[in-house]
Design a protein around this motif. Structure first.
Motif, PDB file in Angstrom:
ATOM      1  N   LYS A 120       0.941  -1.211   0.003  1.00  0.00           N
ATOM      2  CA  LYS A 120      -0.043   0.039  -0.057  1.00  0.00           C
ATOM      3  C   LYS A 120       0.800   1.353  -0.106  1.00  0.00           C
ATOM      4  O   LYS A 120       2.015   1.341   0.680  1.00  0.00           O
ATOM      5  N   VAL A 121       0.422   2.346  -0.711  1.00  0.00           N
ATOM      6  CA  VAL A 121       1.176   3.486  -0.849  1.00  0.00           C
ATOM      7  C   VAL A 121       0.366   4.486  -0.162  1.00  0.00           C
ATOM      8  O   VAL A 121      -0.728   4.654   0.043  1.00  0.00           O
ATOM      9  N   VAL A 122       1.223   5.155   0.840  1.00  0.00           N
ATOM     10  CA  VAL A 122       0.704   6.179   1.939  1.00  0.00           C
ATOM     11  C   VAL A 122       1.692   7.347   1.607  1.00  0.00           C
ATOM     12  O   VAL A 122       2.679   7.385   1.754  1.00  0.00           O
ATOM     13  N   ALA A 123       0.988   8.718   1.355  1.00  0.00           N
ATOM     14  CA  ALA A 123       1.909   9.904   0.992  1.00  0.00           C
ATOM     15  C   ALA A 123       1.351  11.046   1.420  1.00  0.00           C
ATOM     16  O   ALA A 123       0.095  11.230   1.064  1.00  0.00           O
ATOM     17  N   ASN A 124       2.116  11.974   1.688  1.00  0.00           N
ATOM     18  CA  ASN A 124       1.607  13.445   2.053  1.00  0.00           C
ATOM     19  C   ASN A 124       2.482  13.913   0.750  1.00  0.00           C
ATOM     20  O   ASN A 124       3.673  14.436   0.935  1.00  0.00           O
ATOM     21  N   GLU A 139       0.024   3.886 -13.763  1.00  0.00           N
ATOM     22  CA  GLU A 139       0.398   3.557 -14.966  1.00  0.00           C
ATOM     23  C   GLU A 139       1.334   2.364 -14.850  1.00  0.00           C
ATOM     24  O   GLU A 139       1.638   1.654 -15.730  1.00  0.00           O
ATOM     25  N   GLY A 140       2.214   2.103 -13.658  1.00  0.00           N
ATOM     26  CA  GLY A 140       3.010   1.178 -13.759  1.00  0.00           C
ATOM     27  C   GLY A 140       2.482  -0.346 -13.320  1.00  0.00           C
ATOM     28  O   GLY A 140       1.194  -0.375 -13.274  1.00  0.00           O
ATOM     29  N   ASP A 141       3.368  -1.152 -13.390  1.00  0.00           N
ATOM     30  CA  ASP A 141       2.963  -2.621 -13.277  1.00  0.00           C
ATOM     31  C   ASP A 141       3.258  -3.187 -11.841  1.00  0.00           C
ATOM     32  O   ASP A 141       3.092  -4.353 -11.590  1.00  0.00           O
ATOM     33  N   ALA A 142       3.555  -2.231 -10.944  1.00  0.00           N
ATOM     34  CA  ALA A 142       4.112  -2.783  -9.554  1.00  0.00           C
ATOM     35  C   ALA A 142       2.701  -3.144  -8.894  1.00  0.00           C
ATOM     36  O   ALA A 142       1.615  -2.524  -9.078  1.00  0.00           O
ATOM     37  N   PRO A 143       2.744  -4.369  -7.985  1.00  0.00           N
ATOM     38  CA  PRO A 143       1.343  -4.655  -7.280  1.00  0.00           C
ATOM     39  C   PRO A 143       0.923  -3.881  -6.175  1.00  0.00           C
ATOM     40  O   PRO A 143       0.937  -4.292  -5.085  1.00  0.00           O
ATOM     41  N   ILE A 144       0.517  -2.857  -6.701  1.00  0.00           N
ATOM     42  CA  ILE A 144      -0.098  -1.635  -5.644  1.00  0.00           C
ATOM     43  C   ILE A 144      -1.478  -1.863  -5.109  1.00  0.00           C
ATOM     44  O   ILE A 144      -2.457  -2.087  -5.952  1.00  0.00           O
ATOM     45  N   ARG A 145      -1.748  -2.250  -3.904  1.00  0.00           N
ATOM     46  CA  ARG A 145      -3.093  -2.654  -3.579  1.00  0.00           C
ATOM     47  C   ARG A 145      -4.096  -1.270  -3.402  1.00  0.00           C
ATOM     48  O   ARG A 145      -5.179  -1.292  -3.584  1.00  0.00           O
ATOM     49  N   SER A 146      -3.338  -0.022  -3.022  1.00  0.00           N
ATOM     50  CA  SER A 146      -4.143   1.015  -2.400  1.00  0.00           C
ATOM     51  C   SER A 146      -3.157   2.106  -2.586  1.00  0.00           C
ATOM     52  O   SER A 146      -1.845   1.792  -2.259  1.00  0.00           O
ATOM     53  N   ILE A 147      -3.873   3.383  -2.987  1.00  0.00           N
ATOM     54  CA  ILE A 147      -2.721   4.641  -2.934  1.00  0.00           C
ATOM     55  C   ILE A 147      -3.630   5.732  -1.933  1.00  0.00           C
ATOM     56  O   ILE A 147      -4.584   6.170  -2.504  1.00  0.00           O
ATOM     57  N   THR A 148      -3.001   5.965  -0.998  1.00  0.00           N
ATOM     58  CA  THR A 148      -3.651   7.133   0.009  1.00  0.00           C
ATOM     59  C   THR A 148      -2.563   8.219   0.133  1.00  0.00           C
ATOM     60  O   THR A 148      -1.494   8.157   0.708  1.00  0.00           O
ATOM     61  N   VAL A 149      -3.360   9.343  -0.640  1.00  0.00           N
ATOM     62  CA  VAL A 149      -2.337  10.504  -0.694  1.00  0.00           C
ATOM     63  C   VAL A 149      -3.216  11.823  -0.142  1.00  0.00           C
ATOM     64  O   VAL A 149      -4.349  11.987  -0.351  1.00  0.00           O
ATOM     65  N   MET A 150      -2.263  12.549   0.652  1.00  0.00           N
ATOM     66  CA  MET A 150      -2.927  14.023   0.979  1.00  0.00           C
ATOM     67  C   MET A 150      -2.229  14.787  -0.115  1.00  0.00           C
ATOM     68  O   MET A 150      -1.112  15.014  -0.345  1.00  0.00           O
ATOM     69  N   ILE A 151      -3.243  15.614  -0.712  1.00  0.00           N
ATOM     70  CA  ILE A 151      -2.881  16.433  -1.894  1.00  0.00           C
ATOM     71  C   ILE A 151      -3.722  17.905  -1.746  1.00  0.00           C
ATOM     72  O   ILE A 151      -4.561  17.736  -1.070  1.00  0.00           O
ATOM     73  N   GLN A 152      -3.289  18.732  -2.608  1.00  0.00           N
ATOM     74  CA  GLN A 152      -4.057  20.150  -2.466  1.00  0.00           C
ATOM     75  C   GLN A 152      -5.515  19.616  -2.814  1.00  0.00           C
ATOM     76  O   GLN A 152      -5.830  19.032  -3.629  1.00  0.00           O
ATOM     77  N   ILE A 203      -7.182  11.323  -0.352  1.00  0.00           N
ATOM     78  CA  ILE A 203      -8.098  10.480  -1.175  1.00  0.00           C
ATOM     79  C   ILE A 203      -7.367   9.155  -1.100  1.00  0.00           C
ATOM     80  O   ILE A 203      -6.245   9.046  -0.985  1.00  0.00           O
ATOM     81  N   THR A 204      -8.365   8.054  -1.270  1.00  0.00           N
ATOM     82  CA  THR A 204      -7.843   6.888  -1.615  1.00  0.00           C
ATOM     83  C   THR A 204      -8.166   6.275  -2.965  1.00  0.00           C
ATOM     84  O   THR A 204      -9.226   6.545  -3.379  1.00  0.00           O
ATOM     85  N   LEU A 205      -7.071   5.650  -3.836  1.00  0.00           N
ATOM     86  CA  LEU A 205      -7.402   5.413  -5.208  1.00  0.00           C
ATOM     87  C   LEU A 205      -7.132   3.815  -4.915  1.00  0.00           C
ATOM     88  O   LEU A 205      -5.907   3.362  -4.605  1.00  0.00           O
ATOM     89  N   THR A 206      -8.091   2.924  -5.443  1.00  0.00           N
ATOM     90  CA  THR A 206      -7.888   1.507  -5.442  1.00  0.00           C
ATOM     91  C   THR A 206      -7.920   0.968  -6.749  1.00  0.00           C
ATOM     92  O   THR A 206      -8.718   0.972  -7.414  1.00  0.00           O
ATOM     93  N   PRO A 207      -6.608   0.658  -7.295  1.00  0.00           N
ATOM     94  CA  PRO A 207      -6.333   0.290  -8.683  1.00  0.00           C
ATOM     95  C   PRO A 207      -7.606  -0.696  -9.176  1.00  0.00           C
ATOM     96  O   PRO A 207      -7.711  -1.951  -8.628  1.00  0.00           O
ATOM     97  N   LYS A 208      -7.773  -0.475 -10.553  1.00  0.00           N
ATOM     98  CA  LYS A 208      -8.631  -1.448 -11.005  1.00  0.00           C
ATOM     99  C   LYS A 208      -8.041  -2.186 -11.915  1.00  0.00           C
ATOM    100  O   LYS A 208      -6.916  -2.090 -12.372  1.00  0.00           O
TER     101      LYS A 208
END
Length: 287
Positions: A120-124, A139-152, A203-208
């Motif tokens: 899982k990716v977590v980032a500010n 767009e990458g091929d890494a096995p990312i299960r979710s991306i939770t990021v704090m953004i503007q 926000i959290t993005l869960t790859p399709k």
């Protein structure tokens, strides 16, 4: 004492003489409750490996390491590495990597760190590099299960927006093509040191699962870019005057094949509409 307090953060920065680098968008979290809410929103548990982008001085890293199995923290600023090594020395499940996340080979990282089951990716994220990082991850091929990021907040609202509204644009289509997007929380400027001028949103993005080929992806994003590049124009005009190089007759035929009204504008189309247009152009190429 936790790192994420105003007093501790200022003490650490003073001890190392670290000056915030505006060029890297450095704003450190000083509110432990916000950090807990971010990690809860990311769904991090003791079985997860977390890739944290931009750990700063370790404010969120420290708490992540208590919740996750392992944390791999990727920091671009060389000056922050010795700070991280000291502030996080009491945790044995953290690995610090000095690297630009946009230059890090996540596939190679997966092999070296045994992350075949995913992470899982977590980032500010710094505001200036939000879009490139999100798109590189999706767009990458890494096995990312979710991306939770704090953004503007403004950027998050664009990603979360629906068609037929002003905020809806190419970034909305791109993110929602690759992932299911969910809002976690809004974060005020007061929880950062120094304070940014605008609010943030998590926000959290869960790859399709995406079955598009590389060529189909390129064509699709070229269509989206042209469509939104001149968003006040109709699709017929924007797609025939953009970088695709298609004539009006060819565009009209593709739109009709996709059952899309040529008089509509980009902001009126959903993800599936753009995919149908891409398919129509791709089929025409084969003839």
């Amino acid at each position: 004492m936790r790192i994420a307090t105003p007093t501790r953060t200022r003490t650490i920065l003073s001890e190392y003489g670290h000056r915030m680098r505006k060029s890297l968008g450095q704003n450190f979290l000083i509110d432990g409750n916000i950090i807990e809410n971010i990690i809860e929103g990311a769904g991090v548990t003791e079985v997860d490996t977390v890739l944290e982008i931009g750990p700063g001085i370790g404010s969120m890293t420290e708490v992540l390491s208590e919740k996750a199995k392992k944390v791999i923290a990727v920091e671009i600023d060389q000056n922050l590495i010795p700070i991280l090594e000291k502030t996080l020395a009491h945790r044995d499940n953290i690995e610090i990597i000095h690297q630009d996340i946009l230059k890090l080979d996540l596939e190679d990282l997966k092999q070296k760190k045994g992350l075949e089951e995913g992470f899982k990716v977590v980032a500010n994220l710094p505001y200036y590099v939000t879009t490139p990082i999100i798109m590189a991850l999706l767009e990458g091929d890494a096995p990312i299960r979710s991306i939770t990021v704090m953004i503007q907040k403004e950027v998050a609202d664009r990603i979360l927006s629906a068609k037929d509204v002003k905020a809806y644009g190419a970034l909305t289509v791109a993110c929602n093509l690759y992932a299911d997007v969910r809002e976690v929380l809004t974060v005020p400027p007061s929880v950062f040191l120094p304070r940014p001028k605008v609010a943030s949103k998590v926000i959290t993005l869960t790859p399709k699962v995406n079955n598009l080929t590389v060529q189909e992806r390129k064509l699709l994003f070229a269509i989206v870019k042209d469509a939104f590049g001149k968003r006040r124009k109709t699709l017929l005009n924007s797609l025939s005057s953009g970088n695709l190089g298609y004539s009006k007759d060819r565009v009209r035929e593709a739109l009709e094949a996709a059952e899309i009204d040529p008089k509509k504008r980009a902001e009126n189309l959903g993800i599936e509409d753009f995919k149908r247009i891409m398919t129509a152009f791709a089929e025409a190429e084969k003839q």
